[in-house]
Design a protein around this motif. Structure first.
Motif, PDB file in Angstrom:
ATOM      1  N   ARG A 122      37.555  34.473  37.375  1.00  0.00           N
ATOM      2  CA  ARG A 122      38.258  35.411  38.269  1.00  0.00           C
ATOM      3  C   ARG A 122      39.082  34.647  39.303  1.00  0.00           C
ATOM      4  N   GLY A 123      38.481  33.596  39.878  1.00  0.00           N
ATOM      5  CA  GLY A 123      39.208  32.783  40.855  1.00  0.00           C
ATOM      6  C   GLY A 123      40.428  32.117  40.242  1.00  0.00           C
ATOM      7  N   LEU A 124      40.291  31.684  38.982  1.00  0.00           N
ATOM      8  CA  LEU A 124      41.405  31.030  38.304  1.00  0.00           C
ATOM      9  C   LEU A 124      42.567  32.005  38.101  1.00  0.00           C
ATOM     10  N   PHE A 125      42.247  33.245  37.685  1.00  0.00           N
ATOM     11  CA  PHE A 125      43.307  34.241  37.458  1.00  0.00           C
ATOM     12  C   PHE A 125      43.968  34.672  38.771  1.00  0.00           C
ATOM     13  N   ILE A 126      43.166  34.765  39.844  1.00  0.00           N
ATOM     14  CA  ILE A 126      43.743  35.110  41.153  1.00  0.00           C
ATOM     15  C   ILE A 126      44.684  34.008  41.608  1.00  0.00           C
ATOM     16  N   ALA A 127      44.284  32.752  41.379  1.00  0.00           N
ATOM     17  CA  ALA A 127      45.135  31.611  41.743  1.00  0.00           C
ATOM     18  C   ALA A 127      46.442  31.615  40.985  1.00  0.00           C
ATOM     19  N   GLN A 128      46.443  32.257  39.814  1.00  0.00           N
ATOM     20  CA  GLN A 128      47.668  32.354  39.020  1.00  0.00           C
ATOM     21  C   GLN A 128      48.552  33.528  39.440  1.00  0.00           C
ATOM     22  N   GLY A 129      48.086  34.291  40.464  1.00  0.00           N
ATOM     23  CA  GLY A 129      48.910  35.363  41.014  1.00  0.00           C
ATOM     24  C   GLY A 129      48.499  36.762  40.624  1.00  0.00           C
ATOM     25  N   GLN A 130      47.352  36.928  39.954  1.00  0.00           N
ATOM     26  CA  GLN A 130      46.921  38.261  39.565  1.00  0.00           C
ATOM     27  C   GLN A 130      46.187  38.936  40.724  1.00  0.00           C
TER      28      GLN A 130
END
Length: 517
Positions: free
Chosen positions: A450-458
């Motif tokens: 989840r943190g990785l996807f948020i870091a990608q702008g989601q």
């Protein structure tokens, strides 16, 4: 004059003549596999519809195989061999020209029917052309084509399709077929004891053979696709198989002029050897199908990369078989068979330990061992199985032997695909139970995703949804890997279960005594 000709011809010239066409035919059982998507797209068909190009070939091939001995006694072995090579070559040319899928399937039926007799004919001719003490070398040469060709098929098919067109998968057979025809005309002759016989035709036997073998082959080829016995189509085929094959056995045991002479099973070594080659076909073709799927679906290999990674198996067989053929007349075949079964079982066990971290070089050790093990199996097994068969019945015996290997291969391909799929479902259920918010490791993995996807702008909601999907993807890949492990372990176990049967075979006789049967 022609009857005496074989004595004046170097048997290795005969070997090259018959094996050039046999290698071509065996190669065609697998060379088309990787071209199916291209064939489907080019001929405006679905991939499922295009698979009938494989099924039609295998069905026609399987029906003709057991009839080869009878056909050779009726029309003459050389005449049958030349007609088979001619038909196969012409059908290959028209397969390449095919303007539509139905036309291609029709040509593949002709190709399969003409090619069906090439394996048993070549084997019978080689066994008879070489003296008993050199039959092992002859079978080593024969096994090179039978074992190596199916492994080279996907590589050759992929290369021709990628660099030229799927049509060249068929065109390439034409020059080989012409060469084989010229060599056969020059070097192959019917032996004096093989006379053309004008016996009555066993029409009931032919009909039951077509019904039983044809239904069995279609059922095995389409079973997984149709979800097996949940399909009325598969159930109908199963009933027709039982009726056809059951009726065939009863008919052939009573017929005055049977199309398949089942009395060869009175020889103990032949009966056991034919059963063992069925199991070997099961494992060989089953593993040949599984490995490219594992490499491409789970490890991300391209078709060419997967083919190169499988190369050690064919290379090891290629190098081992001539040596094993040389040793066959000097070492007890049963001892070499035992070593081959144990080596192949251990290779399957090694493959069953692989994980998703397996690299390119990880496969080379087990595959090299399997290739050498197959060499230790094919050459001694073929020699020991056919050793007690009288020469005049060799064509019939080799027909049944090759048929059972092909049936074992078809069962193996169908069963491993089904087993791998069912095992994957089992492991998904087991692993999926642990992917819950209450599991600390699962919770940590999902949070990291989840943190990785948020870091990608989601946004947080999308990131959470994608994190669960990604975690579930990991579970599916791991379950798939475990299912492949289970299937390879099962294949290895089959070799171990069959191991005691080896020593129930009689030790092959040496020298001229073999001729006395």
């Amino acid at each position: 004059m022609a009857d005496d000709a074989p004595r004046a011809i170097n048997p290795w010239l005969i070997a090259v003549a018959v094996m050039s066409s046999t290698f071509m035919e065996v190669l065609d059982t697998t060379v088309v596999n990787v071209s199916l998507p291209h064939i489907a797209g080019n001929l405006s068909a679905s991939t499922d519809e295009a698979t009938w190009t494989l099924t039609s070939y295998l069905v026609a091939n399987a029906i003709i195989l057991p009839m080869t001995g009878w056909l050779a006694s009726r029309f003459g072995r050389k005449r049958l061999l030349m007609a088979s090579v001619t038909g196969f070559t012409v059908a290959s040319f028209f397969c390449g020209l095919a303007p539509s899928l139905p036309f291609l399937i029709a040509c593949r039926i002709v190709q399969g029917a003409c090619g069906g007799g090439l394996q048993p004919l070549s084997q019978a001719i080689l066994l008879e052309s070489f003296p008993p003490e050199k039959r092992g070398q002859a079978m080593g040469f024969w096994a090179l084509g039978i074992v190596v060709a199916p492994m080279l098929g996907p590589v050759a098919g992929g290369w021709l399709t990628d660099n030229y067109s799927w049509r060249w998968v068929f065109y390439i057979n034409v020059p080989i077929g012409v060469l084989a025809l010229m060599l056969t005309q020059a070097f192959v002759f019917d032996p004096p004891y093989l006379r053309k016989e004008s016996k009555g035709i066993d029409y009931w036997g032919i009909g039951l053979l077509v019904l039983g073998i044809g239904s069995l082959q279609i059922m095995l080829d389409k079973g997984q696709e149709e979800d097996w016995f949940s399909s009325h189509f598969i159930v109908t085929l199963a009933v027709l198989t039982v009726v056809g094959l059951g009726g065939l056995i009863v008919r052939e045991l009573k017929a005055e002029h049977p199309i398949i002479d089942l009395s060869v099973f009175k020889f103990r070594s032949y009966a056991i050897g034919t059963f063992l080659i069925t199991v070997v076909g099961f494992v060989l073709y089953g593993s040949t199908v599984l490995l490219p799927l594992l490499m491409q679906e789970l490890l991300g290999y391209t078709a060419t990369h997967a083919g190169v990674t499988n190369l050690p198996r064919g290379l090891a067989s290629f190098l081992a078989m001539p040596l094993i053929g040389y040793l066959t007349g000097k070492v007890d075949s049963r001892k070499m068979l035992a070593a081959g079964f144990l080596g192949s079982a251990f290779a399957m066990y090694r493959l069953s330990l692989f994980s998703l971290d397996a690299g390119f070089w990880t496969f080379w050790g087990p595959l090299t061992l399997q290739g050498a093990g197959l060499g230790l199996i094919f050459v001694p097994l073929t020699t020991a199985t056919n050793d007690p068969i009288p020469k005049e019945r060799m064509g019939n015996a080799t027909s049944i032997y090759n048929l059972m290997r092909n049936i074992g291969a078809s069962i193996g391909i169908s069963m491993v695909e089904t087993m791998q799929f069912r095992e994957m479902q089992f492991h998904i259920n087991v692993l999926g139970k642990n992917v819950t918010p209450g599991n600390p490791q699962a919770r940590q993995t999902i949070a990291g995703m989840r943190g990785l996807f948020i870091a990608q702008g989601q946004d947080p909601v999308s990131a959470t949804r994608h994190a669960y999907a990604a975690t579930w993807g990991i579970v599916q890949r791991q379950a798939a890997m475990l299912s492949y492990n289970d299937t390879f372990r099962f294949l290895g176990l089959m070799f171990l279960v069959m191991f005691p049967l080896i020593f129930l075979m009689r030790r092959p006789k040496k020298g001229p005594a073999v001729m006395a049967h």
